[in-house]
Scaffold this motif. Structure first.
Motif, short mmCIF file in Angstrom:
data_model
loop_
_atom_site.label_atom_id
_atom_site.label_comp_id
_atom_site.label_asym_id
_atom_site.label_seq_id
_atom_site.Cartn_x
_atom_site.Cartn_y
_atom_site.Cartn_z
N SER A 155 55.45 46.96 40.84
CA SER A 155 54.53 47.00 41.97
C SER A 155 53.15 46.56 41.51
N GLN A 156 52.34 46.12 42.45
CA GLN A 156 50.99 45.64 42.14
C GLN A 156 49.98 46.69 42.57
N TYR A 157 49.10 47.09 41.65
CA TYR A 157 48.10 48.09 41.98
C TYR A 157 46.72 47.48 42.22
N TRP A 158 46.57 46.19 41.91
CA TRP A 158 45.27 45.53 42.09
C TRP A 158 45.48 44.05 42.37
N GLN A 159 44.64 43.48 43.24
CA GLN A 159 44.61 42.04 43.43
C GLN A 159 43.19 41.63 43.80
N PRO A 160 42.77 40.44 43.44
CA PRO A 160 41.38 40.03 43.70
C PRO A 160 41.13 39.82 45.18
N SER A 161 39.89 40.01 45.58
CA SER A 161 39.48 39.76 46.95
C SER A 161 38.80 38.40 47.02
N PHE A 162 39.22 37.57 47.96
CA PHE A 162 38.64 36.23 48.10
C PHE A 162 37.79 36.12 49.36
N SER A 163 37.29 37.25 49.87
CA SER A 163 36.44 37.22 51.06
C SER A 163 35.11 36.55 50.72
N ILE A 164 34.55 35.86 51.68
CA ILE A 164 33.31 35.10 51.48
C ILE A 164 32.23 35.65 52.42
N ASP A 165 31.06 35.91 51.86
CA ASP A 165 29.92 36.37 52.66
C ASP A 165 29.01 35.17 52.92
N ASP A 166 29.16 34.58 54.11
CA ASP A 166 28.37 33.38 54.43
C ASP A 166 26.91 33.70 54.69
N THR A 167 26.58 34.99 54.87
CA THR A 167 25.20 35.35 55.19
C THR A 167 24.36 35.59 53.94
N ALA A 168 24.99 35.56 52.78
CA ALA A 168 24.26 35.85 51.54
C ALA A 168 23.24 34.76 51.23
#
Length: 271
Positions: A155-168
Motif C-alpha cells: 500500500s502507498q502511505y504518501w504521494q506528492p501533490s501536484f496542485s498549482i497556486d496560480d495566485t502566488a
C-alpha cells in the motif's frame, strides 16, 4: 521485551525531537541511534508514525508474537528496498539485489523490458528491476507479510501533490523556496558524527555549502579532480577553481582529492 526485531538503513532527521517526546511518554533508550527511536515511535503510534518521519529510510519490523513483517521505504525512494518470492510463501528482502541472489532458489532470469527501459531512459519504471524475479518496493510504500497467509500486501502511505497556486507572487514563491532549502539543509546537519559537504564548485553544492556554513562555520569541504590527461574525453572545464574560490571567501577548510585510476585494470570490478 524481545517481541520486536528491527533493522534500518537511513537517517531519521527529527531524531532528537522524537527522542525527547517519547522519553516523556515513558520510553527508555539504551543507545544514541535513530533506529531505536524509530522503533519506539512505531510502538507508540503504529504505522501512522511512518508518515511523520522526516528523513531517508528503508526499514523492516518483525513482530515475533503476531509473526508479521512490515517493510517501509521513504517517500522519495532515496533508500533502496528490494524483495522477491522465490517460491510460494517465501519472502526475501534486502537493500541490494546481490543479497537476494545469494538465495539458492532465486531465479536470475533477466527482465528484458526493464533492461530496454534502462537503456532508453536511464532508469526502469514502476517496480521492475534487471532480474525478473526481483521487485523494488515503490517510494512512499509499505509492504506487509503475515506468516498466517504468507502473502504480500503493498500500500502507498504518501504521494506528492501536484496542485498549482496560480495566485502566488513570484517574489514570495522565491522567498518561500529559499526558506525551505535552508530548513532542509539545517535538518541534514543533525548528526552524532562530524558532517561535511562535497563541494564540487557547481551551483548546487556551492549553495548547500553556504547555507550549511551559516550554522557550522568550521565546516570541512571536499572536492575531487582529475588530471588533464584523464579529462580528454569529456573536455569539461575543471570545477576545482570555483570550489577553491568559495572556500577561501568563506574561510572554510577545503580538502582536495586528485583521482588517478587505471580504469582498464578496474574494468572487471566496475562491471
Amino acid at each position: 521485551d524481545g517481541r520486536f526485531v528491527q533493522t534500518n538503513n537511513g537517517e531519521v532527521l527529527n531524531l532528537f525531537e522524537w527522542r525527547k517526546r517519547l522519553a516523556s511518554l515513558g520510553h527508555r533508550f539504551v543507545s544514541r541511534g535513530d533506529t531505536e527511536v524509530l522503533l519506539a515511535a512505531l510502538l507508540q503510534w503504529g504505522e501512522r508514525a511512518i508518515e511523520k518521519v522526516n528523513g531517508i529510510f528503508a526499514f523492516a519490523l518483525w513482530d515475533r508474537r503476531q509473526r508479521e513483517l512490515l517493510l517501509a521505504r521513504d517517500p522519495m525512494g532515496v533508500k533502496p528496498l528490494y524483495f522477491a518470492q522465490p517460491e510460494s510463501g517465501t519472502l526475501l528482502f534486502a537493500s541490494e539485489i546481490k543479497s537476494l541472489c545469494a538465495h539458492p532458489d532465486l531465479r536470475r532470469e533477466p527482465d528484458f523490458l526493464a533492461l530496454h527501459q534502462h537503456l532508453a531512459y536511464g532508469h526502469t519504471s514502476g517496480d521492475r528491476t534487471a532480474i525478473r524475479a526481483v521487485r523494488r518496493l515503490p517510494p512512499g510504500s509499505l509492504l506487509r507479510w503475515r506468516a498466517a497467509s504468507r502473502s504480500v500486501e503493498i500500500s502507498q502511505y504518501w504521494q506528492p501533490s501536484f496542485s498549482i497556486d496560480d495566485t502566488a507572487d513570484c517574489d514570495d514563491a522565491a522567498e518561500e523556496l529559499a526558506n525551505k532549502i535552508e530548513q532542509a539543509t539545517n535538518r541534514q546537519m543533525v548528526s552524532d558524527v562530524p558532517v561535511g559537504t562535497f563541494l564540487s564548485g557547481g551551483l548546487d553544492s556551492s549553495l548547500l555549502t553556504l547555507l550549511a556554513a551559516r550554522s557550522h562555520p568550521k565546516l570541512d569541504c571536499y572536492t575531487t579532480s582529475c588530471s588533464t590527461a584523464d579529462n580528454y574525453l569529456d573536455q569539461a572545464a575543471p570545477d576545482a577553481p570555483y570550489a577553491r574560490r568559495l572556500a577561501k571567501e568563506q574561510g572554510l577548510a577545503l580538502h582536495e582529492l586528485t583521482m588517478q585510476s587505471d580504469v582498464a585494470s578496474l574494468w572487471p570490478k566496475l562491471v
